[in-house]
Design a protein around this motif. Structure first.
Motif, mmCIF file in Angstrom:
data_model
loop_
_atom_site.group_PDB
_atom_site.id
_atom_site.type_symbol
_atom_site.label_atom_id
_atom_site.label_comp_id
_atom_site.label_asym_id
_atom_site.label_seq_id
_atom_site.Cartn_x
_atom_site.Cartn_y
_atom_site.Cartn_z
ATOM 1 N N PHE A 19 85.021 -20.233 60.934
ATOM 2 C CA PHE A 19 86.137 -19.509 61.507
ATOM 3 C C PHE A 19 85.614 -18.173 61.987
ATOM 4 O O PHE A 19 84.486 -17.787 61.709
ATOM 5 N N SER A 20 86.460 -17.454 62.690
ATOM 6 C CA SER A 20 86.021 -16.175 63.240
ATOM 7 C C SER A 20 85.802 -15.158 62.134
ATOM 8 O O SER A 20 86.562 -15.078 61.174
ATOM 9 N N ILE A 21 84.750 -14.396 62.299
ATOM 10 C CA ILE A 21 84.372 -13.377 61.324
ATOM 11 C C ILE A 21 84.662 -11.996 61.887
ATOM 12 O O ILE A 21 84.391 -11.738 63.063
ATOM 13 N N ASN A 22 85.181 -11.126 61.041
ATOM 14 C CA ASN A 22 85.366 -9.727 61.415
ATOM 15 C C ASN A 22 84.042 -8.996 61.187
ATOM 16 O O ASN A 22 83.501 -8.379 62.106
ATOM 17 N N TYR A 23 83.575 -9.064 59.947
ATOM 18 C CA TYR A 23 82.265 -8.492 59.648
ATOM 19 C C TYR A 23 81.683 -9.137 58.408
ATOM 20 O O TYR A 23 82.394 -9.802 57.651
ATOM 21 N N ILE A 34 77.912 -5.238 59.144
ATOM 22 C CA ILE A 34 77.601 -5.550 60.537
ATOM 23 C C ILE A 34 78.750 -6.364 61.079
ATOM 24 O O ILE A 34 79.139 -7.381 60.501
ATOM 25 N N SER A 35 79.312 -5.905 62.190
ATOM 26 C CA SER A 35 80.486 -6.546 62.765
ATOM 27 C C SER A 35 80.080 -7.667 63.713
ATOM 28 O O SER A 35 78.909 -7.840 64.041
ATOM 29 N N SER A 58 70.992 -6.575 59.398
ATOM 30 C CA SER A 58 70.837 -7.343 60.630
ATOM 31 C C SER A 58 71.360 -8.752 60.386
ATOM 32 O O SER A 58 71.694 -9.115 59.256
ATOM 33 N N ARG A 59 71.410 -9.538 61.454
ATOM 34 C CA ARG A 59 71.938 -10.889 61.297
ATOM 35 C C ARG A 59 71.210 -11.840 62.230
ATOM 36 O O ARG A 59 70.637 -11.441 63.244
ATOM 37 N N LYS A 101 79.283 -9.997 51.365
ATOM 38 C CA LYS A 101 80.719 -10.201 51.608
ATOM 39 C C LYS A 101 80.936 -10.637 53.050
ATOM 40 O O LYS A 101 80.272 -10.151 53.958
ATOM 41 N N LEU A 102 81.874 -11.530 53.222
ATOM 42 C CA LEU A 102 82.296 -11.974 54.554
ATOM 43 C C LEU A 102 83.783 -11.690 54.696
ATOM 44 O O LEU A 102 84.572 -12.129 53.845
ATOM 45 N N ARG A 103 84.149 -10.925 55.694
ATOM 46 C CA ARG A 103 85.559 -10.675 55.985
ATOM 47 C C ARG A 103 85.974 -11.500 57.203
ATOM 48 O O ARG A 103 85.473 -11.260 58.326
#
Length: 119
Positions: A29-33, A51-52, A70-71, A96-98
């Motif tokens: 699903f879509s991630i905010n940050y 990181i957004s 980084s990602r 954490k994943l928001r």
């Protein structure tokens, strides 16, 4: 459901470096940050870096200039490069994943990885 698994913690001498990894798997699903938090013994969990989805980053003042987040979107992985480590950086580090639909969807947390910096 999303699973976050952290890697890379350990024991290092002051001045040394470690790189933490956090791999996300499961539902898409879509991630905010995504971000890293840490919790030292007897203290609250606090933000380290985020990181957004657009790649913008934030850092707590204590780690600016020493840590880099980084990602790798292709691998669904976020990294935290930690240089010039200090004993004060000793803590359990959590990923954490928001989700973009937060708070309709809950935040997701990893199980944590211990970082210990000896003086």
């Amino acid at each position: 459901q999303v699973q976050l698994v952290e890697f890379g913690g350990g024991l290092v001498q002051a001045g040394g470096s470690l790189r933490l990894s956090c791999e996300a798997s499961g539902s898409t699903f879509s991630i905010n940050y995504m971000g890293w938090y840490r919790q030292a013994p007897g203290k609250q969990r606090v933000l380290v870096a985020t990181i957004s989805i657009d790649g913008s980053t934030t850092y707590t003042e204590a780690v600016k200039g020493r840590f880099t987040i980084s990602r790798d979107s292709a691998k669904n992985t976020v990294y935290l490069q930690m240089n010039s480590l200090r004993p004060a950086d000793t803590a359990v580090y959590y990923c954490k994943l928001r989700p973009a639909r937060w708070p309709a969807l809950n935040d997701y947390w990893g199980q944590g990885t211990q970082v210990t910096v000896s003086s």
